[in-house]
Motif scaffolding. Structure first.
Motif, PDB file in Angstrom:
ATOM      1  N   LYS A   1       0.855  -1.195   0.000  1.00 30.41           N
ATOM      2  CA  LYS A   1       0.000   0.000   0.000  1.00 30.41           C
ATOM      3  C   LYS A   1       0.889   1.243   0.000  1.00 30.41           C
ATOM      4  O   LYS A   1       1.754   1.396   0.871  1.00 30.41           O
TER       5      LYS A   1
ATOM      6  N   VAL B   1      -2.180  10.701   4.430  1.00 34.33           N
ATOM      7  CA  VAL B   1      -3.582  10.407   4.104  1.00 34.33           C
ATOM      8  C   VAL B   1      -3.911   9.042   4.714  1.00 34.33           C
ATOM      9  O   VAL B   1      -3.236   8.049   4.442  1.00 34.33           O
ATOM     10  N   THR B   2      -4.944   9.022   5.556  1.00 35.27           N
ATOM     11  CA  THR B   2      -5.204   7.836   6.375  1.00 35.27           C
ATOM     12  C   THR B   2      -6.626   7.349   6.172  1.00 35.27           C
ATOM     13  O   THR B   2      -7.566   7.796   6.844  1.00 35.27           O
ATOM     14  N   ASP B   3      -6.791   6.417   5.223  1.00 35.29           N
ATOM     15  CA  ASP B   3      -8.104   5.812   5.024  1.00 35.29           C
ATOM     16  C   ASP B   3      -8.310   4.714   6.066  1.00 35.29           C
ATOM     17  O   ASP B   3      -7.466   4.492   6.946  1.00 35.29           O
ATOM     18  N   ASP B   4      -9.438   4.003   5.988  1.00 37.89           N
ATOM     19  CA  ASP B   4      -9.759   2.991   7.005  1.00 37.89           C
ATOM     20  C   ASP B   4      -8.675   1.923   7.099  1.00 37.89           C
ATOM     21  O   ASP B   4      -8.259   1.534   8.202  1.00 37.89           O
ATOM     22  N   GLU B   5      -8.204   1.458   5.943  1.00 46.24           N
ATOM     23  CA  GLU B   5      -7.195   0.401   5.930  1.00 46.24           C
ATOM     24  C   GLU B   5      -5.880   0.895   6.527  1.00 46.24           C
ATOM     25  O   GLU B   5      -5.228   0.193   7.316  1.00 46.24           O
ATOM     26  N   THR B   6      -5.488   2.107   6.166  1.00 45.29           N
ATOM     27  CA  THR B   6      -4.253   2.676   6.713  1.00 45.29           C
ATOM     28  C   THR B   6      -4.370   2.879   8.217  1.00 45.29           C
ATOM     29  O   THR B   6      -3.407   2.652   8.964  1.00 45.29           O
TER      30      THR B   6
ATOM     31  N   GLN C   1     -11.598  15.259  13.904  1.00 50.89           N
ATOM     32  CA  GLN C   1     -10.911  15.157  12.618  1.00 50.89           C
ATOM     33  C   GLN C   1     -10.214  16.469  12.266  1.00 50.89           C
ATOM     34  O   GLN C   1     -10.755  17.555  12.474  1.00 50.89           O
TER      35      GLN C   1
ATOM     36  N   ASP D   1     -10.016  16.662   3.059  1.00 48.43           N
ATOM     37  CA  ASP D   1     -10.266  15.578   4.018  1.00 48.43           C
ATOM     38  C   ASP D   1      -9.195  14.509   3.802  1.00 48.43           C
ATOM     39  O   ASP D   1      -9.126  13.900   2.739  1.00 48.43           O
TER      40      ASP D   1
ATOM     41  N   GLY E   1      -8.843  11.892   5.941  1.00 48.05           N
ATOM     42  CA  GLY E   1      -9.249  10.667   6.633  1.00 48.05           C
ATOM     43  C   GLY E   1      -9.056  10.709   8.137  1.00 48.05           C
ATOM     44  O   GLY E   1      -9.378  11.700   8.792  1.00 48.05           O
ATOM     45  N   HIS E   2      -8.488   9.627   8.672  1.00 46.77           N
ATOM     46  CA  HIS E   2      -8.382   9.449  10.128  1.00 46.77           C
ATOM     47  C   HIS E   2      -7.179  10.187  10.714  1.00 46.77           C
ATOM     48  O   HIS E   2      -6.389   9.615  11.472  1.00 46.77           O
TER      49      HIS E   2
END
Length: 298
Positions: free
Chosen positions: A81, A91-96, A138, A155, A157-158
């Motif tokens: 990834k 950048v922090t999506d759910d998986e990251t 956030q 945005d 992400g997390h």
């Protein structure tokens, strides 16, 4: 064990120099942001653990907040990834975010705990989720550009910022003679996890705990002036001058701002210290010269 006379004299002088600092800081809290080379070099990791154990043994209360960006990037790469950054933020999506929690709350946090415990300390690992320690919201980035009629809100992400700190669990551990080791993960009102800059978390925790000192370990000698010379000591007024003239810029800005915020919230002093120096924490606390830059309120 028999020491040569000169060696014994050196040890005696070191202990005598440390004595007033031990007396001064006994019973006080020192918050340490642990990161950079000090977290990845084997010798420096051992030295840091010994420093923290020594602090506790002489009656000082260390509280550690750690980062782990390189370790997160390394695991993401192994998982295939790619890491993406906007304005220096991951950048922090759910998986990251799942990876961030595994690395910060698991791998890195428990390694630090293990090092300290192996050297005679009693460390306990936490994330901001434990005991409702870190409430987060956030963080939305803003981009201004001439071609835009109004700022663009991005945005990522997390990625979060601190909304509030409840130090109850940290106080309980400190009072129980434990050394808290905190991963900078908070939880929002919506139950989502957020990755927060470790410098920011360390500063906020230091402020809430009314810490005597905030130590920020870095990969540079400290704060440098326009000629590249180390500034050993300065107050907030001079810091603001250096920011205005562009001497303090780039990645040092958020670290300096974190230090200023902590001091203005009641922390006695903040230190930007060279984590590449073995036993940097002990040298900064217990010697007259230190290994970085001291920032005071006035």
């Amino acid at each position: 064990m028999t020491f040569p006379h000169a060696h014994a004299q050196t040890i005696a002088h070191v202990l005598i120099e440390a004595l007033p600092y031990i007396r001064r800081f006994r019973g006080k809290t020192v918050v340490i942001k642990y990161g950079g080379n000090a977290m990845v070099d084997a010798t420096l990791k051992e030295g840091f653990a010994r420093d923290v154990v020594l602090m506790k043994l002489v009656g000082i209360n260390p509280v550690i907040v750690h980062g782990g960006g390189p370790q997160i990037g390394s695991l993401l790469k192994r998982l295939g990834k790619a890491s993406e950054f906007v304005q220096g933020m991951r950048v922090t999506d759910d998986e990251t975010m799942d990876v961030v929690e595994m690395v910060l709350g698991g791998l890195v946090n428990k390694e630090i705990v293990n090092f300290i415990n192996r050297h005679g300390g009693s460390a306990v690992g936490l994330t901001g989720k434990d005991g409702d320690l870190i409430r987060a919201r956030q963080l939305l980035l803003r981009r201004d550009a001439p071609e835009l009629n109004e700022p663009e809100i991005i945005d990522i992400g997390h990625v979060g910022e601190v909304e509030s700190i409840d130090p109850s669990v940290v106080n309980m551990l400190v009072n129980g003679d434990f050394i808290p080791v905190i991963a900078p993960i908070g939880v929002g009102a919506d139950g989502r996890s957020y990755n927060i800059n470790a410098d920011l978390v360390a500063g906020k925790i230091a402020a809430v705990l009314k810490a005597e000192k905030l130590l920020l370990l870095t990969n540079i000698a400290g704060l440098l002036d326009a000629d590249g010379a180390l500034i050993q000591q300065l107050d907030i007024g001079r810091v603001n001058q250096l920011i205005a003239t562009g001497v303090i810029h780039g990645g040092m800005l958020p670290k300096i701002q974190c230090a200023i915020d902590a001091i203005q919230s009641g922390v006695k002093s903040a230190h930007i210290i060279d984590g590449r120096v073995e036993h940097a924490v002990m040298l900064d606390l217990f010697t007259d010269t230190g290994v970085g830059t001291l920032i005071r309120g006035r």
